[in-house]
Design a protein around this motif. Sequence first.
Motif, PDB file in Angstrom:
ATOM      1  N   LEU A  41       0.842  -1.191   0.000  1.00 48.42           N
ATOM      2  CA  LEU A  41       0.000   0.000   0.000  1.00 48.42           C
ATOM      3  C   LEU A  41       0.879   1.243   0.000  1.00 48.42           C
ATOM      4  O   LEU A  41       1.976   1.241   0.561  1.00 48.42           O
ATOM      5  CB  LEU A  41      -0.921  -0.003   1.220  1.00 48.42           C
ATOM      6  N   SER A  42       0.386   2.334  -0.592  1.00 46.99           N
ATOM      7  CA  SER A  42       1.199   3.525  -0.792  1.00 46.99           C
ATOM      8  C   SER A  42       1.149   4.482   0.389  1.00 46.99           C
ATOM      9  O   SER A  42       0.143   5.185   0.591  1.00 46.99           O
ATOM     10  CB  SER A  42       0.765   4.259  -2.062  1.00 46.99           C
ATOM     11  N   LEU A  43       2.231   4.521   1.164  1.00 45.28           N
ATOM     12  CA  LEU A  43       2.342   5.499   2.238  1.00 45.28           C
ATOM     13  C   LEU A  43       2.358   6.911   1.665  1.00 45.28           C
ATOM     14  O   LEU A  43       1.771   7.838   2.246  1.00 45.28           O
ATOM     15  CB  LEU A  43       3.606   5.248   3.051  1.00 45.28           C
ATOM     16  N   ALA A  44       2.987   7.083   0.508  1.00 49.58           N
ATOM     17  CA  ALA A  44       3.074   8.410  -0.108  1.00 49.58           C
ATOM     18  C   ALA A  44       1.690   8.961  -0.413  1.00 49.58           C
ATOM     19  O   ALA A  44       1.409  10.147  -0.183  1.00 49.58           O
ATOM     20  CB  ALA A  44       3.914   8.338  -1.380  1.00 49.58           C
ATOM     21  N   THR A  45       0.798   8.107  -0.930  1.00 50.81           N
ATOM     22  CA  THR A  45      -0.567   8.549  -1.224  1.00 50.81           C
ATOM     23  C   THR A  45      -1.304   8.909   0.054  1.00 50.81           C
ATOM     24  O   THR A  45      -1.997   9.934   0.132  1.00 50.81           O
ATOM     25  CB  THR A  45      -1.334   7.450  -1.974  1.00 50.81           C
ATOM     26  N   LEU A  46      -1.175   8.070   1.066  1.00 51.91           N
ATOM     27  CA  LEU A  46      -1.849   8.328   2.340  1.00 51.91           C
ATOM     28  C   LEU A  46      -1.423   9.675   2.905  1.00 51.91           C
ATOM     29  O   LEU A  46      -2.250  10.482   3.350  1.00 51.91           O
ATOM     30  CB  LEU A  46      -1.523   7.215   3.330  1.00 51.91           C
ATOM     31  N   ASN A 353     -11.273  13.814   9.554  1.00 57.46           N
ATOM     32  CA  ASN A 353     -11.058  12.485   9.031  1.00 57.46           C
ATOM     33  C   ASN A 353     -10.411  12.573   7.650  1.00 57.46           C
ATOM     34  O   ASN A 353     -10.745  11.821   6.737  1.00 57.46           O
ATOM     35  CB  ASN A 353     -12.383  11.719   8.950  1.00 57.46           C
ATOM     36  N   ALA A 354      -9.468  13.544   7.502  1.00 57.19           N
ATOM     37  CA  ALA A 354      -8.692  13.568   6.262  1.00 57.19           C
ATOM     38  C   ALA A 354      -7.965  12.243   6.093  1.00 57.19           C
ATOM     39  O   ALA A 354      -7.816  11.732   4.978  1.00 57.19           O
ATOM     40  CB  ALA A 354      -7.688  14.720   6.287  1.00 57.19           C
ATOM     41  N   SER A 355      -7.560  11.635   7.218  1.00 57.90           N
ATOM     42  CA  SER A 355      -6.856  10.355   7.141  1.00 57.90           C
ATOM     43  C   SER A 355      -7.750   9.256   6.578  1.00 57.90           C
ATOM     44  O   SER A 355      -7.292   8.386   5.825  1.00 57.90           O
ATOM     45  CB  SER A 355      -6.334   9.953   8.523  1.00 57.90           C
ATOM     46  N   GLY A 356      -9.031   9.274   6.931  1.00 59.89           N
ATOM     47  CA  GLY A 356      -9.949   8.260   6.423  1.00 59.89           C
ATOM     48  C   GLY A 356     -10.176   8.386   4.928  1.00 59.89           C
ATOM     49  O   GLY A 356     -10.250   7.384   4.207  1.00 59.89           O
ATOM     50  N   ILE A 357     -10.282   9.621   4.433  1.00 61.74           N
ATOM     51  CA  ILE A 357     -10.434   9.822   2.993  1.00 61.74           C
ATOM     52  C   ILE A 357      -9.150   9.442   2.279  1.00 61.74           C
ATOM     53  O   ILE A 357      -9.173   8.833   1.192  1.00 61.74           O
ATOM     54  CB  ILE A 357     -10.804  11.284   2.696  1.00 61.74           C
ATOM     55  N   ALA A 358      -8.008   9.744   2.884  1.00 59.40           N
ATOM     56  CA  ALA A 358      -6.737   9.305   2.313  1.00 59.40           C
ATOM     57  C   ALA A 358      -6.682   7.786   2.253  1.00 59.40           C
ATOM     58  O   ALA A 358      -6.138   7.198   1.302  1.00 59.40           O
ATOM     59  CB  ALA A 358      -5.574   9.845   3.145  1.00 59.40           C
ATOM     60  N   GLY A 359      -7.257   7.142   3.256  1.00 58.99           N
ATOM     61  CA  GLY A 359      -7.332   5.692   3.246  1.00 58.99           C
ATOM     62  C   GLY A 359      -8.173   5.176   2.103  1.00 58.99           C
ATOM     63  O   GLY A 359      -7.823   4.175   1.448  1.00 58.99           O
ATOM     64  N   LEU A 360      -9.293   5.835   1.825  1.00 60.65           N
ATOM     65  CA  LEU A 360     -10.139   5.445   0.689  1.00 60.65           C
ATOM     66  C   LEU A 360      -9.352   5.489  -0.614  1.00 60.65           C
ATOM     67  O   LEU A 360      -9.402   4.554  -1.424  1.00 60.65           O
ATOM     68  CB  LEU A 360     -11.353   6.374   0.577  1.00 60.65           C
ATOM     69  N   VAL A 361      -8.636   6.586  -0.818  1.00 61.10           N
ATOM     70  CA  VAL A 361      -7.876   6.752  -2.069  1.00 61.10           C
ATOM     71  C   VAL A 361      -6.755   5.721  -2.151  1.00 61.10           C
ATOM     72  O   VAL A 361      -6.527   5.115  -3.210  1.00 61.10           O
ATOM     73  CB  VAL A 361      -7.309   8.183  -2.159  1.00 61.10           C
ATOM     74  N   THR A 362      -6.072   5.500  -1.041  1.00 62.30           N
ATOM     75  CA  THR A 362      -4.979   4.523  -1.017  1.00 62.30           C
ATOM     76  C   THR A 362      -5.486   3.124  -1.340  1.00 62.30           C
ATOM     77  O   THR A 362      -4.866   2.381  -2.125  1.00 62.30           O
ATOM     78  CB  THR A 362      -4.295   4.529   0.365  1.00 62.30           C
ATOM     79  N   GLY A 408     -21.033  -5.879   1.940  1.00 61.26           N
ATOM     80  CA  GLY A 408     -20.247  -5.528   3.104  1.00 61.26           C
ATOM     81  C   GLY A 408     -19.414  -4.288   2.898  1.00 61.26           C
ATOM     82  O   GLY A 408     -19.455  -3.683   1.832  1.00 61.26           O
ATOM     83  N   GLY A 409     -18.649  -3.922   3.905  1.00 62.80           N
ATOM     84  CA  GLY A 409     -17.822  -2.739   3.742  1.00 62.80           C
ATOM     85  C   GLY A 409     -16.954  -2.417   4.929  1.00 62.80           C
ATOM     86  O   GLY A 409     -16.998  -3.083   5.952  1.00 62.80           O
ATOM     87  N   VAL A 410     -16.172  -1.394   4.755  1.00 57.34           N
ATOM     88  CA  VAL A 410     -15.249  -0.936   5.789  1.00 57.34           C
ATOM     89  C   VAL A 410     -15.378   0.572   5.917  1.00 57.34           C
ATOM     90  O   VAL A 410     -15.210   1.284   4.930  1.00 57.34           O
ATOM     91  CB  VAL A 410     -13.794  -1.292   5.431  1.00 57.34           C
ATOM     92  N   ASN A 411     -15.696   1.062   7.105  1.00 54.88           N
ATOM     93  CA  ASN A 411     -15.781   2.489   7.342  1.00 54.88           C
ATOM     94  C   ASN A 411     -14.514   2.955   8.049  1.00 54.88           C
ATOM     95  O   ASN A 411     -14.081   2.331   9.012  1.00 54.88           O
ATOM     96  CB  ASN A 411     -16.994   2.830   8.211  1.00 54.88           C
ATOM     97  N   MET A 412     -13.916   4.023   7.563  1.00 57.61           N
ATOM     98  CA  MET A 412     -12.668   4.518   8.157  1.00 57.61           C
ATOM     99  C   MET A 412     -12.879   5.925   8.705  1.00 57.61           C
ATOM    100  O   MET A 412     -12.994   6.882   7.951  1.00 57.61           O
ATOM    101  CB  MET A 412     -11.555   4.484   7.108  1.00 57.61           C
ATOM    102  N   ASP A 413     -12.961   6.010  10.026  1.00 51.21           N
ATOM    103  CA  ASP A 413     -13.225   7.277  10.696  1.00 51.21           C
ATOM    104  C   ASP A 413     -12.096   7.551  11.683  1.00 51.21           C
ATOM    105  O   ASP A 413     -12.118   7.054  12.807  1.00 51.21           O
ATOM    106  CB  ASP A 413     -14.568   7.195  11.426  1.00 51.21           C
TER     107      ASP A 413
END
Length: 560
Positions: A41-46, A353-362, A408-413
């Motif tokens: 997974l891309s740390l740079a993208t996150l 939750n900028a981190s959660g949206i970054a997680g979505l993109v990653t 199903g799904g995964v929520n990232m908050d």
Amino acid sequence: MLRFPRTTAAVAVLLTVAACNTSDKAATSATAIPDVQIPELSLATLQEVTKELSSDAYEGRAPGTPGEEKTVAYIIKKYEEAGLKPGNNGKWTQDVPLVEITAKNATPLTFTGGKTPVTAQYAKDYVAFSYRVQPKTAVKDSDVVFVGYGINAPEKGWNDYAGLDVKGKTVVVLVNDPDWQTKEAKGEFNGRAMTYYGRWSYKYEEAARQGAAAVLIVHDTEPAAYGWNVVESSNTGTQYLAESKDGGAKETVANGWIQLAKAKELFASAGQDFDKLREAAKKKGFKPVALTGVKANFGFDNDISKKMSRNVIGVLPGAKRPDEYVLYTGHWDHLGRCTPVDGDDICNGAVDNASGIAGLVTLAQAFHKAGAPDRSIVFLAVTAEESGLLGSKYYAENPVFPLAQTVGGVNMDALNAIGPAKDIVVVGGGKSELDAYVEKLAKMEGRTVKAEPTPEKGFYYRSDHFSFAKLGVPMFNFGSGDELVEGGVEAGKKAAEDYETNRYHAPGDEYEAITNWGGMMSDLRLYYAAGRMLAMTDAWPNWVEGDEFRAARDKSRAGK
């Protein structure tokens, strides 16, 4: 709003899995769950996405502001670059109409007709607001009825409203479930583990379904899990609603809370013993008790404003069963401008939750590079979570992809910014057949699974996953605990408390304050694997028998 605290499991990973009908396969053991490979997974993208969305240029990402326009445009750009397709019939966004209602000029709440008049002062003794979009709210000469815990649970043979017509009346209800004082998490309503029937939002919804004019929840700190200060601060300012076609006409005229001491004074005035009635309400078959002769009166004006916000939706079509969907969600909004600290009034929301949206993109990047799984993957960035889960609620009630086909799904908050953990804390364990997924994920990553330490506080019902659970989609909630790889539990709790004290919902939640990205990357591996498992199986796990959400899901799946 009340949120899931980091000291329990700051990162809420929320697996949602569609339920089964009688012909569906249930994933109740590890043998039904496919093995998956986790790519790099891309740390740079996150880091890039987190830094951009939490910069001052986005002004805290409040819905309906220029910050929203920038946020939505940026997410669309990153979705396109990740290889996703527009998820809403060729469009990237779903409109979410919002309504702001601010109560003002509130009168005291008065009860007349008893032995002595009882008066409750607004904010000090009671709070109230309306879900009806109208300039004035008034409850006049309304009969008052005590309805115990205000629960109507047909699957449990429990109905506190049985034989009662509450139209035009004010109902007084108790917070939490009847068996909340049970030490173990088992019993009629899961004992100390709160069910949705115990939440304040359910009390309002059921009172509205019963036709009540108003509902007042008796505040008691222990079963509520928070003090009156939280009730006051959460209910005396602007309230946000998802706009409805009828302007909230089906809702009660007013919803509110009343202080315990004032409720006892009211019952005494009506010749009733509050403590005895509260004890009686714990038992099945409790009959509502009218406070004979007592009338409730109160009212307030409403400032009303309407604005349009947006959810952002991208999709990676499935290779074999594109009409079955696995959902990843995260909220893009934050508080916007807030109380200044050292002259800084922008709540940047880097972790939340900028981190959660970054997680979505990653994860979108990773899924695209790995190739489409059997089922479609939906990446949903929702609005107005901080205002009461409104973006996810709107999508769940107006789904682009049918909930009966959402597997199903995964929520990232708020991703884990304190470091890699040895454990996984489960919230809502035992509610569905998803426990097997978490056990397998833990073994893959060498973690231990721990039970939720405070199930009585109802954290399961306080994040975006709940919008789907309410409509029957089984939701599971787990996330990193506090036992860090480096420093153990002591270091984990210290770091979590530091975030909550100094940065949570404050200007200090900035990109520069994130010094450890290892926990985020470690948890993203779990999130990827969870979604990939659900996308590669043909199983449809359900809620367990007797769970409060099973009936809704069975009905949904039966009509698919």
